[in-house]
Design an enzyme around this catalytic site. Structure first.
Site, short mmCIF file in Angstrom:
data_model
loop_
_atom_site.label_atom_id
_atom_site.label_comp_id
_atom_site.label_asym_id
_atom_site.label_seq_id
_atom_site.Cartn_x
_atom_site.Cartn_y
_atom_site.Cartn_z
N ASP A 152 0.82 -1.23 0.00
CA ASP A 152 0.00 0.00 0.00
C ASP A 152 0.85 1.26 0.00
OD1 ASP A 152 -2.25 -1.70 0.23
OD2 ASP A 152 -1.89 -1.83 2.38
N LYS A 161 2.20 1.98 -5.17
CA LYS A 161 2.93 1.46 -6.34
C LYS A 161 2.11 1.59 -7.63
CE LYS A 161 3.49 -2.56 -4.39
NZ LYS A 161 2.99 -2.25 -3.04
N GLY A 166 -3.99 -4.72 -4.36
CA GLY A 166 -4.99 -3.79 -4.88
C GLY A 166 -4.24 -2.55 -5.32
N HIS A 167 -3.96 -2.44 -6.61
CA HIS A 167 -3.16 -1.32 -7.10
C HIS A 167 -4.10 -0.27 -7.72
CE1 HIS A 167 0.68 -4.01 -7.28
NE2 HIS A 167 0.22 -3.79 -6.07
N GLN A 199 2.60 -6.12 -2.85
CA GLN A 199 2.86 -6.05 -1.40
C GLN A 199 4.16 -5.26 -1.15
OE1 GLN A 199 1.93 -9.50 -2.58
NE2 GLN A 199 -0.10 -8.69 -2.33
P1 IMP Z 1 -2.27 -12.92 2.46
O1 IMP Z 1 -1.32 -12.39 1.44
O2 IMP Z 1 -3.72 -12.74 2.09
O3 IMP Z 1 -1.94 -14.32 2.88
O4 IMP Z 1 -2.10 -12.03 3.79
C1 IMP Z 1 -0.91 -12.07 4.59
C2 IMP Z 1 -0.60 -10.69 5.15
O5 IMP Z 1 -0.22 -9.82 4.08
C3 IMP Z 1 -1.80 -10.00 5.82
O6 IMP Z 1 -1.32 -9.23 6.89
C4 IMP Z 1 -2.35 -9.09 4.73
O7 IMP Z 1 -3.07 -8.01 5.26
C5 IMP Z 1 -1.06 -8.65 4.06
N1 IMP Z 1 -1.24 -8.28 2.67
C6 IMP Z 1 -1.41 -9.09 1.62
N2 IMP Z 1 -1.53 -8.38 0.48
C7 IMP Z 1 -1.41 -7.10 0.83
C8 IMP Z 1 -1.39 -5.87 0.07
O8 IMP Z 1 -1.51 -5.84 -1.16
N3 IMP Z 1 -1.23 -4.73 0.80
C9 IMP Z 1 -1.05 -4.74 2.13
N4 IMP Z 1 -1.04 -5.85 2.87
C10 IMP Z 1 -1.21 -7.02 2.22
#
Ligand code: IMP
Length: 430
Positions: free
Chosen positions: A13, A16, A40-41, A224
Site C-alpha cells: 500500500d 505502487k 490492490g493497485h 505487497q
Molecule cells: P495474504 O497475502 O492474504 O496471505 O495475507 C498475509 C498478510 O499480508 C496479511 O497481513 C495481509 O493483510 C497482508 N497483505 C497481503 N496483500 C497485501 C497488500 O496488497 N497490501 C497490504 N497488505 C497485504
C-alpha cells in the site's frame, strides 16, 4: 532503461499502482511477478479510478502489454471478472494481457482453507486477505497445485481438480468440521473462466526473455512490500511470496542480471493491514488522522489500515535487501498540517541502540523506536510544482529521510492524480 523494477519497501500500500501507471506510458511490457488478488493497485485517470488486483498496472496504456508472470497465483474466476469489468468501463484489456501457463491457480477450497486456518489460529491469526494466497503457494511448494496451463484441457482439468477437491474436502470436513466445496460446480466454474483466459495463456518467460533481448522496455511490478516478504519480512506475519526484487527472476523467468534499475516506493508515513509487529504504529488520534487524511482503508478488503510514523530502520533494510537505486516517495501531502512529525531512525532494546531490523520476531518484544522530531509544514503541497516550492519543513523532512535511508529520493507524489508528482532534479545523481 530496458528492464526496470518497482517494489514496495514497507508493508504494501505504498502507492505502487500510481507509480507503475506513470512509468508504464514508456513501457512495452508491465509484468507482475508475485502475489495474487490480495494486491490492490489503484490507478487514477482523470475522474476515473481503477483498482487492479491481478491485471498489471499498465492496463490503462494502449501500447503496453500486461503480463501475469509464473510467480503470481491466479484466481481464474476473479481474473475473468476483472477483465470483464475493465472492458465494461471501456478498457479493452483482452488484447494486451498475457498469462503464464506456469502460474498456479487459486480455487474456492483455497479460500475456505485460508479462512479455516485463520479461525483455527484464533488470536494468533495473521489477518490475511482471505483470498486463498497461502494455501495456494503451499500447494505449489508441496507440488500438488494446478497451473493455468491445466485449464486448457477439459478432461485433464476435471480429473485433476476432482482428485484435489476430494483431498481438500476431507481436510475441510474432518480437520476443520467445515462443509467442503461442491466439486462439480468448482470444476465447471474453473472451466468457464479458463475459456475466457485460454487465448491469453502462453510461455511468458520465453516471451519476456526475447523481449528483453530485443531491447524492449520491461517494467516489473512488485506487489505487497518488503516487510511482507516470506523470507525477509516479519515472519510469520507475512504473505507467501517473495515480494523483494529477489522474487522477480523466479517469478518471471527472466535471469536475475536482466534487472537494470530498481525503484523502491515508500510512503511518507507507515501503514500495515492485518496482524504483526509495527513499531511506529500510532494507536491514537495521530494514527486516526493519518488514516482519514490518507484514506487508509484496504483497497482489497476495505479494512482500516493501521497507521504510524515513517520507520527509516525498516525502509533502510528493505532498500538494502532489494538493491533499490532510487526512492519514489508517496503521499507526502497527507502529513501537511501536522504540528510535529516523527521518524524512527533507530531502535532501542534494553539500553542498546539497534540500526538493523531484527531477524527474529521475539526480539521485537521490548524494542522501542528512537524518534527524530520535525517541525510540521502547512498543507499546501498539492499546489507545489517543484521541490523548491515546498515549505521548508517538508524539504527538511525529505532530505533527512534520504539521509537516514541512504537512497536518493527522486520523485515525490503529493496527491492521487497522475500529474501530482514532483521531480527532485539532480537527486538521482548523488
Ligand atoms: P495474504 O497475502 O492474504 O496471505 O495475507 C498475509 C498478510 O499480508 C496479511 O497481513 C495481509 O493483510 C497482508 N497483505 C497481503 N496483500 C497485501 C497488500 O496488497 N497490501 C497490504 N497488505 C497485504
Amino acid at each position: 532503461m530496458p528492464v526496470l523494477g518497482v517494489v514496495g519497501v514497507q508493508w504494501g500500500d505504498e502507492g505502487k499502482g500510481k507509480i507503475i501507471d506513470l512509468l508504464a506510458s514508456g513501457a512495452d511490457y508491465v509484468v507482475r511477478f508475485a502475489g495474487g488478488n490480495n494486491a490492490g493497485h489503484t490507478v487514477v485517470s482523470g475522474t476515473d479510478r481503477f483498482v487492479l488486483h491481478l491485471v498489471p498496472s499498465g492496463a490503462l496504456h494502449e501500447r503496453t502489454m500486461n503480463v501475469i508472470g509464473n510467480g503470481v497465483v491466479v484466481d481464474p474466476e476473479h481474473l475473468a471478472s476483472e477483465i470483464q469489468s475493465l472492458e465494461a468501463r471501456g478498457v479493452s484489456i483482452r488484447k494486451r494481457l498475457l498469462v503464464s501457463a506456469r502460474a498456479h491457480l487459486i480455487f474456492p477450497f483455497h479460500r475456505e482453507l485460508d479462512a479455516m486456518a485463520e479461525r483455527w489460529k484464533g488470536a494468533g491469526r495473521l489477518g490475511t486477505t482471505g483470498r486463498g494466497i497461502g494455501p495456494t503457494y503451499s500447494d505449489k511448494a508441496a507440488r500438488t497445485g494446478l497451473r493455468v496451463g491445466d485449464l486448457l484441457d477439459r478432461d485433464h482439468l476435471t480429473a485433476r481438480l476432482r482428485a484435489t477437491i476430494t483431498e481438500k474436502n476431507a481436510i475441510l470436513e474432518k480437520v476443520y468440521g467445515h462443509r467442503g466445496v461442491d466439486a462439480e460446480a468448482a470444476i465447471e466454474a474453473a472451466w468457464q473462466a479458463g475459456q475466457t483466459l485460454a487465448p491469453l495463456v502462453c510461455d511468458t518467460g520465453a516471451l519476456l526473455r526475447k523481449a528483453a533481448a530485443d531491447g524492449k522496455t520491461l517494467l516489473l511490478e512488485g506487489a505487497q512490500g518488503a516487510m511482507l516478504d516470506l523470507d525477509h519480512g516479519t515472519y510469520p506475519y507475512v504473505t507467501s511470496s517473495s515480494t523483494c526484487s529477489g522474487g522477480f527472476a523466479t517469478g518471471t523467468g527472466l535471469p536475475p542480471r536482466a534487472l537494470q534499475r530498481l525503484i523502491g516506493v515508500a510512503k511518507s508515513y507507515s501503514s500495515r493491514v492485518g496482524e504483526g509487529p509495527f513499531l511506529t504504529e500510532q494507536i491514537n488520534e495521530i494514527g486516526e488522522l493519518i488514516r482519514v487524511r490518507g484514506r487508509e482503508y484496504g483497497s482489497t478488503t476495505g479494512r482500516p489500515r493501521r497507521c504510524g510514523w515513517f520507520d527509516a530502520v525498516s525502509v533502510r533494510y528493505a532498500c538494502a535487501l532489494s538493491g533499490v537505486d532510487e526512492i519514489f516517495l508517496t503521499s507526502l501531502d497527507v502529513l501537511g498540517g501536522f504540528e510535529r512529525v516523527f521518524v524512527a531512525t533507530a531502535y532501542e532494546l534494553q539500553g542498546r541502540r539497534l540500526e538493523e531490523f531484527p531477524a527474529h520476531l521475539p526480539t521485537l518484544d521490548g524494542i522501542k523506536p528512537i524518534y527524530e522530531e520535525f517541525a510540521g509544514w502547512p498543507d499546501v503541497l498539492r499546489t507545489c510544482k517543484t521541490f523548491e516550492q515546498f515549505p521548508e519543513g517538508a524539504r527538511r523532512y525529505v532530505e533527512r529521510l534520504e539521509q537516514v535511508v541512504g537512497v536518493p529520493i527522486t520523485k515525490i507524489s503529493v496527491g492521487p492524480e497522475r500529474n501530482e508528482i514532483v521531480d527532485r532534479v539532480g537527486a538521482g545523481a548523488k
